[in-house]
Write an enzyme that holds these catalytic residues in place. Structure first.
Site, PDB file in Angstrom:
ATOM      1  N   ASN A  21       0.876  -1.170   0.000  1.00  0.00           N
ATOM      2  CA  ASN A  21       0.000   0.000   0.000  1.00  0.00           C
ATOM      3  C   ASN A  21       0.915   1.223   0.000  1.00  0.00           C
ATOM      4  O   ASN A  21       1.400   1.650   1.044  1.00  0.00           O
ATOM      5  CB  ASN A  21      -0.907  -0.024   1.230  1.00  0.00           C
ATOM      6  CG  ASN A  21      -1.811   1.194   1.317  1.00  0.00           C
ATOM      7  OD1 ASN A  21      -1.770   2.084   0.475  1.00  0.00           O
ATOM      8  ND2 ASN A  21      -2.629   1.237   2.344  1.00  0.00           N
ATOM      9  N   LYS A  28       3.126   0.703   3.228  1.00  0.00           N
ATOM     10  CA  LYS A  28       2.714  -0.348   4.154  1.00  0.00           C
ATOM     11  C   LYS A  28       2.845  -1.681   3.431  1.00  0.00           C
ATOM     12  O   LYS A  28       2.512  -1.773   2.235  1.00  0.00           O
ATOM     13  CB  LYS A  28       1.264  -0.111   4.586  1.00  0.00           C
ATOM     14  CG  LYS A  28       0.805  -0.963   5.758  1.00  0.00           C
ATOM     15  CD  LYS A  28      -0.605  -0.555   6.186  1.00  0.00           C
ATOM     16  CE  LYS A  28      -1.064  -1.351   7.397  1.00  0.00           C
ATOM     17  NZ  LYS A  28      -2.443  -0.977   7.805  1.00  0.00           N
ATOM     18  N   ARG A 105      -2.752  -2.110  -3.191  1.00  0.00           N
ATOM     19  CA  ARG A 105      -3.935  -1.292  -2.948  1.00  0.00           C
ATOM     20  C   ARG A 105      -3.901  -0.114  -3.917  1.00  0.00           C
ATOM     21  O   ARG A 105      -2.888   0.581  -4.031  1.00  0.00           O
ATOM     22  CB  ARG A 105      -3.934  -0.745  -1.526  1.00  0.00           C
ATOM     23  CG  ARG A 105      -5.153   0.146  -1.250  1.00  0.00           C
ATOM     24  CD  ARG A 105      -4.885   1.082  -0.100  1.00  0.00           C
ATOM     25  NE  ARG A 105      -6.075   1.903   0.186  1.00  0.00           N
ATOM     26  CZ  ARG A 105      -6.037   3.072   0.783  1.00  0.00           C
ATOM     27  NH1 ARG A 105      -4.872   3.597   1.153  1.00  0.00           N
ATOM     28  NH2 ARG A 105      -7.141   3.754   1.014  1.00  0.00           N
ATOM     29  N   HIS A 195     -13.057   2.542   0.977  1.00  0.00           N
ATOM     30  CA  HIS A 195     -12.962   1.469   1.983  1.00  0.00           C
ATOM     31  C   HIS A 195     -13.538   0.155   1.451  1.00  0.00           C
ATOM     32  O   HIS A 195     -13.888  -0.735   2.230  1.00  0.00           O
ATOM     33  CB  HIS A 195     -13.714   1.839   3.282  1.00  0.00           C
ATOM     34  CG  HIS A 195     -13.094   2.971   4.043  1.00  0.00           C
ATOM     35  ND1 HIS A 195     -13.834   3.972   4.632  1.00  0.00           N
ATOM     36  CD2 HIS A 195     -11.792   3.270   4.310  1.00  0.00           C
ATOM     37  CE1 HIS A 195     -13.024   4.826   5.240  1.00  0.00           C
ATOM     38  NE2 HIS A 195     -11.773   4.425   5.051  1.00  0.00           N
ATOM     39  N   ILE A 224     -14.972   2.799  10.846  1.00  0.00           N
ATOM     40  CA  ILE A 224     -14.747   4.059  11.538  1.00  0.00           C
ATOM     41  C   ILE A 224     -13.314   4.123  12.056  1.00  0.00           C
ATOM     42  O   ILE A 224     -12.924   3.363  12.956  1.00  0.00           O
ATOM     43  CB  ILE A 224     -15.729   4.241  12.723  1.00  0.00           C
ATOM     44  CG1 ILE A 224     -17.168   3.918  12.282  1.00  0.00           C
ATOM     45  CG2 ILE A 224     -15.622   5.649  13.271  1.00  0.00           C
ATOM     46  CD1 ILE A 224     -17.723   4.809  11.194  1.00  0.00           C
ATOM     47  N   GLY A 225     -12.537   5.002  11.457  1.00  0.00           N
ATOM     48  CA  GLY A 225     -11.185   5.295  11.906  1.00  0.00           C
ATOM     49  C   GLY A 225     -10.973   6.778  11.726  1.00  0.00           C
ATOM     50  O   GLY A 225     -11.931   7.563  11.801  1.00  0.00           O
ATOM     51  N   ASN A 226      -9.733   7.197  11.467  1.00  0.00           N
ATOM     52  CA  ASN A 226      -9.503   8.608  11.169  1.00  0.00           C
ATOM     53  C   ASN A 226     -10.251   9.003   9.897  1.00  0.00           C
ATOM     54  O   ASN A 226     -10.810  10.087   9.786  1.00  0.00           O
ATOM     55  CB  ASN A 226      -8.005   8.875  11.014  1.00  0.00           C
ATOM     56  CG  ASN A 226      -7.703  10.357  10.968  1.00  0.00           C
ATOM     57  OD1 ASN A 226      -8.249  11.140  11.741  1.00  0.00           O
ATOM     58  ND2 ASN A 226      -6.847  10.763  10.039  1.00  0.00           N
ATOM     59  N   GLY A 227     -10.287   8.085   8.916  1.00  0.00           N
ATOM     60  CA  GLY A 227     -11.211   8.167   7.798  1.00  0.00           C
ATOM     61  C   GLY A 227     -12.394   7.279   8.148  1.00  0.00           C
ATOM     62  O   GLY A 227     -12.220   6.242   8.784  1.00  0.00           O
ATOM     63  N   ARG A 256     -11.590  15.504   8.233  1.00  0.00           N
ATOM     64  CA  ARG A 256     -12.488  15.818   7.109  1.00  0.00           C
ATOM     65  C   ARG A 256     -13.874  16.167   7.630  1.00  0.00           C
ATOM     66  O   ARG A 256     -14.382  15.548   8.557  1.00  0.00           O
ATOM     67  CB  ARG A 256     -12.589  14.633   6.148  1.00  0.00           C
ATOM     68  CG  ARG A 256     -11.287  14.252   5.483  1.00  0.00           C
ATOM     69  CD  ARG A 256     -11.486  13.080   4.525  1.00  0.00           C
ATOM     70  NE  ARG A 256     -10.239  12.395   4.271  1.00  0.00           N
ATOM     71  CZ  ARG A 256     -10.107  11.072   4.210  1.00  0.00           C
ATOM     72  NH1 ARG A 256     -11.163  10.289   4.345  1.00  0.00           N
ATOM     73  NH2 ARG A 256      -8.922  10.529   3.984  1.00  0.00           N
ATOM     74  N   GLY A 346     -10.271   1.208  13.110  1.00  0.00           N
ATOM     75  CA  GLY A 346      -9.615   1.439  14.387  1.00  0.00           C
ATOM     76  C   GLY A 346     -10.547   1.843  15.506  1.00  0.00           C
ATOM     77  O   GLY A 346     -10.506   1.292  16.610  1.00  0.00           O
ATOM     78  N   GLY A 348     -14.058   1.802  15.339  1.00  0.00           N
ATOM     79  CA  GLY A 348     -15.173   0.866  15.412  1.00  0.00           C
ATOM     80  C   GLY A 348     -14.839  -0.367  16.238  1.00  0.00           C
ATOM     81  O   GLY A 348     -15.696  -0.922  16.947  1.00  0.00           O
ATOM     82  N   GLU A 403      -7.478  -5.539   5.640  1.00  0.00           N
ATOM     83  CA  GLU A 403      -7.426  -5.158   4.232  1.00  0.00           C
ATOM     84  C   GLU A 403      -6.259  -5.814   3.509  1.00  0.00           C
ATOM     85  O   GLU A 403      -6.375  -6.179   2.337  1.00  0.00           O
ATOM     86  CB  GLU A 403      -7.353  -3.639   4.115  1.00  0.00           C
ATOM     87  CG  GLU A 403      -8.637  -2.956   4.567  1.00  0.00           C
ATOM     88  CD  GLU A 403      -8.505  -1.448   4.702  1.00  0.00           C
ATOM     89  OE1 GLU A 403      -8.940  -0.737   3.768  1.00  0.00           O
ATOM     90  OE2 GLU A 403      -8.000  -0.981   5.732  1.00  0.00           O
TER      91      GLU A 403
END
Length: 418
Positions: A21, A28, A105, A195, A224-227, A256, A346, A348, A403
């Site tokens: 990624n 990553k 990705r 996502h 649900i994470g930072n995005g 955001r 993260g 969630g 992922e």
């Protein structure tokens, strides 16, 4: 339930899969050993890590994790080629020559890519064409593909796995904006969603834990994470999602804004002197939780909520209110036939407060959280965990996403067909 029930071709000589990624300043990565059990493929993660600070002078490092433990290597990483070469050098020696495929990705596939695709000149061009919608992501994803070709040669199969692909099953009434139709025809301006790799993995895993065929599964998934986004899934396929042309639409996120009146940017530019770039920066990097209360770290936000601090409480309430609006909308989209609400990502997976607030007071709709289960292990789960009270009409689960594994699985499926 097996993901790929057919007997697949395996290369005993090259049983390893590399997953990448690539971002603007980071890569990553994960390495898997593939195998066969009862004619079904299996994956064992051998290595995972993160090369970060690429192109910086003093923040370059590779965080590398194996069964033996975690290591941090401080290296000079002036560019992505050096970073990927360094990552490959860190892989176990016995694995390097056994890499049979690489999965990447890719954030945006536009309308063209409805599934993962084996990279060739045409696919490469398609990713480039879609870069107009993801200028901060797709070019780096492409660079990762090019560097791997340099390092391993053109004969090593590479597969692009698109964040947008899962959402290509949305009907036109869900993905179209109410703008002049020619903007869609000429410029493909529409909702795409993101996502998708996470939602694909989570929906398949939810079907397993519920013991239900994927094509009969109806869920509302919350990544649900930072995005952050949500997705309505009927018969195992996306019928609507909160993100749009870009990942800016929808829920309140770390930095955001999510949904805003489209006139807000015009007001900022006309009356407050903002430039286009400043508005873009404001909505993407200075809004969301950060804009509301000064931090995008949700642990801080939640501590301030528990302390009843004004701005932290407001930020959490706005975040949850937006999620509940979409929860109601997606229950209607699924005509009330919902097997489960699934939390992942993260936050969630690790916030009992978020899950409680989202489901609070919805017993009449069939949602009731078992708070003992929800708060077990401090509400932080790394395994599939049931959180609903017995007898509830709609189940509530935490299904940790993976992922990288999903990319490996989709890569394997594509390469096995060649």
């Amino acid at each position: 339930v097996t993901i790929f029930p057919a007997v697949v071709k395996m290369s005993a000589a090259k049983p390893f899969q590399l997953v990448l990624n690539a971002g603007s300043s980071s890569v990553k990565y994960a390495l898997y050993r593939t195998g066969l059990t009862n004619n079904s493929p299996t994956w064992t993660r051998v290595v995972q890590g993160l090369a970060e600070g690429i192109g910086t002078t003093n923040q370059c490092r590779i965080k590398h994790e194996t069964d033996s433990g975690k290591e941090t290597h401080k290296l000079q990483l002036p560019d992505h080629r050096t970073a990927l070469s360094s990552v490959v050098d860190l892989l176990p020696k016995e694995c390097r020559g056994g890499i049979g495929s690489v999965g990447h990705r890719v954030v945006h596939g536009g309308e063209r890519f409805k599934n993962a695709a084996l990279v060739d000149a045409s696919v490469h061009q398609g990713i480039k064409d879609a870069s107009i919608f993801a200028p901060l992501h797709n070019p780096w994803n492409l660079l990762g593909i090019s560097v791997i070709e340099e390092l391993f040669g053109k004969d090593l199969p590479q597969v692009a796995v698109f964040d947008t692909a899962f959402h290509e099953s949305m009907p036109p009434h869900a993905y179209m904006y109410a703008l002049p139709y020619e903007l869609y025809e000429k410029h493909q301006i529409r909702r795409y969603g993101f996502h998708g790799t996470s939602y694909k993995y989570v929906s398949e895993q939810t079907a397993r834990v519920l013991g239900k065929p994927l094509d009969q599964l109806n869920i509302i998934a919350c990544h649900i994470g930072n995005g952050a986004s949500m997705c309505a899934i009927r018969g195992g396929k996306c019928i609507d999602t909160t993100m749009g042309l870009t990942p800016l639409e929808g829920l309140v996120m770390g930095t955001r804004s999510g949904d805003v009146d489209p006139a807000v940017p015009m007001y900022l530019m006309t009356n407050l002197g903002y430039s286009v770039d400043e508005v873009n920066d404001l909505l993407n990097k200075k809004s969301g939780l950060l804009g509301l209360c000064g931090t995008f770290d949700d642990r801080d936000v939640e501590n301030r909520y528990f302390e009843k601090e004004t701005y932290g409480t407001l930020a959490k309430e706005i975040q949850v209110h937006r999620m509940r609006k979409y929860l109601g909308a997606y229950m209607v989209a699924l005509q009330g036939d919902v097997d489960a609400i699934v939390f992942t990502g993260g936050l969630g997976e690790k916030s009992h407060l978020l899950r409680t607030l989202v489901c609070e007071g919805l017993q009449k709709l069939g949602l009731e959280v078992d708070e003992v289960a929800n708060k077990a292990n401090e509400g932080r789960f790394s395994e599939d965990t049931k959180l609903h009270k017995e007898g509830g009409k709609i189940q509530i689960w935490v299904i940790p996403t993976d992922e990288e594994l999903s990319i490996a699985q989709q890569t394997h499926a594509i390469v096995s067909k060649q």
